[in-house]
Design a protein around this motif. Structure first.
Motif, mmCIF file in Angstrom:
data_model
loop_
_atom_site.group_PDB
_atom_site.id
_atom_site.type_symbol
_atom_site.label_atom_id
_atom_site.label_comp_id
_atom_site.label_asym_id
_atom_site.label_seq_id
_atom_site.Cartn_x
_atom_site.Cartn_y
_atom_site.Cartn_z
ATOM 1 N N MET A 120 0.830 -1.209 0.000
ATOM 2 C CA MET A 120 0.000 0.000 0.000
ATOM 3 C C MET A 120 0.865 1.260 0.000
ATOM 4 S SD MET A 120 -2.968 1.180 -0.335
ATOM 5 C CE MET A 120 -4.204 0.005 0.100
ATOM 6 N N TYR A 121 1.958 1.254 0.735
ATOM 7 C CA TYR A 121 2.854 2.416 0.706
ATOM 8 C C TYR A 121 3.400 2.639 -0.714
ATOM 9 C CZ TYR A 121 2.968 3.112 5.779
ATOM 10 O OH TYR A 121 2.640 3.380 7.091
ATOM 11 N N GLU A 122 3.719 1.549 -1.391
ATOM 12 C CA GLU A 122 4.186 1.670 -2.779
ATOM 13 C C GLU A 122 3.081 2.225 -3.672
ATOM 14 O OE1 GLU A 122 5.876 -1.054 -6.468
ATOM 15 O OE2 GLU A 122 5.844 -1.930 -4.448
ATOM 16 N N ALA A 123 1.866 1.726 -3.496
ATOM 17 C CA ALA A 123 0.733 2.218 -4.287
ATOM 18 C C ALA A 123 0.489 3.704 -4.020
ATOM 19 C CB ALA A 123 -0.526 1.415 -3.973
ATOM 20 N N ILE A 124 0.545 4.104 -2.765
ATOM 21 C CA ILE A 124 0.345 5.509 -2.410
ATOM 22 C C ILE A 124 1.408 6.376 -3.078
ATOM 23 C CG2 ILE A 124 0.502 7.171 -0.502
ATOM 24 C CD1 ILE A 124 -0.881 4.978 1.244
ATOM 25 N N VAL A 172 -7.526 1.622 -7.336
ATOM 26 C CA VAL A 172 -6.110 1.253 -7.201
ATOM 27 C C VAL A 172 -5.893 0.567 -5.862
ATOM 28 C CG1 VAL A 172 -3.737 2.123 -6.998
ATOM 29 C CG2 VAL A 172 -5.298 3.133 -8.677
ATOM 30 N N PHE A 173 -6.384 1.193 -4.812
ATOM 31 C CA PHE A 173 -6.169 0.645 -3.473
ATOM 32 C C PHE A 173 -6.893 -0.683 -3.297
ATOM 33 C CE2 PHE A 173 -5.900 5.385 -2.840
ATOM 34 C CZ PHE A 173 -4.510 5.410 -2.877
ATOM 35 N N GLN A 174 -8.061 -0.827 -3.866
ATOM 36 C CA GLN A 174 -8.784 -2.091 -3.780
ATOM 37 C C GLN A 174 -8.086 -3.196 -4.574
ATOM 38 O OE1 GLN A 174 -11.402 -2.794 -1.676
ATOM 39 N NE2 GLN A 174 -10.739 -0.795 -0.934
ATOM 40 N N GLY A 232 -5.120 -8.760 -5.704
ATOM 41 C CA GLY A 232 -3.885 -9.499 -5.969
ATOM 42 C C GLY A 232 -2.977 -8.836 -6.992
ATOM 43 N N LYS A 233 -3.183 -7.562 -7.278
ATOM 44 C CA LYS A 233 -2.337 -6.862 -8.247
ATOM 45 C C LYS A 233 -1.184 -6.167 -7.544
ATOM 46 C CE LYS A 233 -5.886 -5.898 -11.713
ATOM 47 N NZ LYS A 233 -5.360 -6.687 -12.796
ATOM 48 N N ALA A 282 -2.039 -2.254 -10.519
ATOM 49 C CA ALA A 282 -3.282 -1.648 -10.034
ATOM 50 C C ALA A 282 -3.458 -0.245 -10.588
ATOM 51 C CB ALA A 282 -3.278 -1.610 -8.507
ATOM 52 N N LEU A 283 -2.393 0.527 -10.587
ATOM 53 C CA LEU A 283 -2.472 1.887 -11.120
ATOM 54 C C LEU A 283 -2.781 1.868 -12.611
ATOM 55 C CD1 LEU A 283 -2.196 4.907 -10.406
ATOM 56 C CD2 LEU A 283 0.190 4.730 -11.093
ATOM 57 N N ALA A 284 -2.100 1.014 -13.349
ATOM 58 C CA ALA A 284 -2.337 0.913 -14.788
ATOM 59 C C ALA A 284 -3.783 0.487 -15.076
ATOM 60 C CB ALA A 284 -1.361 -0.071 -15.426
#
Length: 167
Positions: A78-82, A141-143, A149-150, A155-157
């Motif tokens: 999640m930190y990476e996604a953020i 993205v967060f979901q 499982g992404k 997820a961002l893409a």
């Protein structure tokens, strides 16, 4: 978009203006001194909107909570996604509160300190609507990271694909 005619004036003390805005939309809200909290139904989830007026600093801090809690074992992803999401933002940022695992969107407005501090209807609308729009835009993205499982990049893409036409 609200019409300024719906208000007694087109500017007010920051928390007063937000209270007027929330009331005009029919959103449930509670106010205590220099803080106001509202609940707003989005397309993905219900958002808690919270504004805190810091008179000494001349700053109106605005927070939007998209009802996402992150378990300890998913925090690194999640930190990476953020981080990837925040690169896409022009105003505000997402963060994860380490103690509780709560995801939130935060931004602030500097309010002119000369005279009585006021917030215009246009400023209130920008503050509120940009927070809701960014939460709506990046909620998937967060979901995807938490439940789909992404990887954060996948997820961002996936979430930022622009659709054409109607199905």
């Amino acid at each position: 978009m609200l019409d300024e005619a719906e208000f007694d004036r087109d500017d007010a003390a920051p928390i007063d203006m937000l209270e007027n805005y929330f009331a005009a939309h029919g959103w449930t809200h509670q106010r205590e001194d220099e803080e106001i909290v509202a609940k707003v139904k989005g397309s993905w989830t219900e958002y808690e909107l919270r504004a805190i007026w810091r008179e000494d600093d001349g700053v109106l801090q605005f927070l939007a909570f998209p009802d996402v809690r992150v378990a300890d074992d998913r925090r690194a992803a999640m930190y990476e996604a953020i981080g990837l999401v925040n690169e896409q933002l022009w105003i505000g940022h997402f963060e994860l509160w380490s103690a509780s695992g709560i995801l939130l969107y935060r931004h602030a407005a500097m309010i002119d300190g000369s005279g009585e501090p006021t917030l215009t209807l246009d400023q209130a609308e920008l503050l509120i609507e940009s927070a809701i729009d960014e939460c709506e835009r990046f909620y998937p993205v967060f979901q995807f990271v938490l439940w789909g499982g992404k990887t954060p990049a996948e997820a961002l893409a996936s979430a930022l694909i622009e659709t054409q036409g109607e199905a």
